[in-house]
Design an enzyme around this catalytic site. Structure first.
Site, PDB file in Angstrom:
ATOM      1  N   GLU A 126       0.845  -1.191   0.000  1.00  0.00           N
ATOM      2  CA  GLU A 126       0.000   0.000   0.000  1.00  0.00           C
ATOM      3  C   GLU A 126       0.882   1.243   0.000  1.00  0.00           C
ATOM      4  OE1 GLU A 126      -4.151  -0.321   2.141  1.00  0.00           O
ATOM      5  OE2 GLU A 126      -2.599  -0.956   3.521  1.00  0.00           O
TER       6      GLU A 126
ATOM      7  N   ARG B 115      -4.386  -5.011  -0.012  1.00  0.00           N
ATOM      8  CA  ARG B 115      -5.717  -4.470  -0.268  1.00  0.00           C
ATOM      9  C   ARG B 115      -5.906  -4.206  -1.770  1.00  0.00           C
ATOM     10  NH1 ARG B 115      -5.616  -1.128   4.782  1.00  0.00           N
ATOM     11  NH2 ARG B 115      -6.501  -2.476   6.394  1.00  0.00           N
TER      12      ARG B 115
END
Length: 290
Positions: free
Chosen positions: A100, A155
């Protein structure tokens, strides 16, 4: 949210050439501010698209089927995604992990986390950065691997919508109009980029919110000082609905029946070699089944 509204108006009012310019502007921008300045019709010449097409071609078998698998790691704040990602990198050279963009988010509003920020603008920025992350071409060494290469994301564009944005709407941080516009634009981007943002599988790291709070305090990120246990409980419930109960309303066919590997992340696997080995065995079997 102004950005989302503007893009959706373009989507409804203008022709396909202007819509292509929207996608082009998104692909070329390096920041949220640049993205706001970029929404002006211009010739559609996306170098990222060319690189991605070339990369996708390199990731095909002789029969035309995709060799490269795309998988996301999902889970609550401080569940252990970064630690798990490092473990993946150390285990197999055919597994490439895209982290991320935490450093980008830490620079927004003097360090306010994208996960705790309640403004539509922060939601928009997180959505844009996740799309940009998933659209990056895989490394050449991964595509040239003789095995089955796997691109793993911390994610995804889908958890952005079905976990964080949905949670903000249910908490009343964004109103029904803003939520509708966000969903409209999110769907528009997913449809535009198609298989480039599709996933073949999801790894769900599951741990009690109390354990996540313990780890959050231990790592001590300044932007997470305001995170409350109640908020972690809400995110935990969103993950359960989406990935375990399958009760979240999903708007993409490929995501409705996506395989999910659920791992118990409540144990301290950072230092437990036996647990690490067990995790990687399950992950390897999971990847081979996709």
């Amino acid at each position: 949210m102004f950005l989302l509204h503007r893009c959706c108006v373009f989507n409804r009012m203008y022709n396909s050439q202007t819509q292509a310019c929207i996608v082009h502007a998104f692909r070329q921008c390096e920041s949220f501010d640049n993205l706001l300045q970029a929404f002006k019709p211009k010739p559609y010449r996306s170098t990222m698209a060319k690189r991605t097409i070339s990369s996708n071609a390199a990731a095909l078998n002789e029969d035309g089927n995709t060799r490269l698998k795309r998988v996301s790691i999902e889970g609550n704040i401080a569940v252990g995604k970064s630690t798990f990602s490092r473990l993946l990198r150390q285990t197999c050279q055919d597994w490439a992990v895209v982290s991320e963009p935490v450093s980008e988010w830490q620079n927004i509003d003097n360090g306010t986390s994208k996960e705790t920020g309640a403004s539509p603008q922060k939601t928009t920025f997180a959505c844009m950065s996740r799309f940009k992350t998933q659209l990056q071409p895989p490394p050449a060494c991964l595509l040239s691997s003789p095995g089955t290469p796997v691109q793993v994301y911390e994610r995804s564009v889908y958890s952005d919508r079905y976990i964080f944005a949905l949670n903000m709407y249910e908490l009343g941080c964004i109103n029904s109009t803003e939520w509708a516009v966000y969903q409209d634009y999110h769907s528009f981007l997913v449809e535009q980029f198609g298989h480039q943002v599709e996933l073949e599988g999801i790894i769900y790291l599951k741990a009690p919110p109390e354990k996540c709070m313990e780890r959050l305090k231990r790592r001590g990120r300044p932007e997470e000082k305001t995170v409350q246990l109640d908020y972690l409980y809400k995110l935990h419930e969103q993950h359960q609905r989406w990935l375990v109960d399958r009760s979240t309303e999903i708007h993409f066919d490929t995501l409705k029946k996506i395989p999910v590997l659920e791992l118990d992340a409540s144990v301290e696997f950072q230092t437990d070699a036996a647990v690490q080995e067990n995790y990687m065995t399950q992950v390897r079997d999971f990847f081979q089944s996709l």
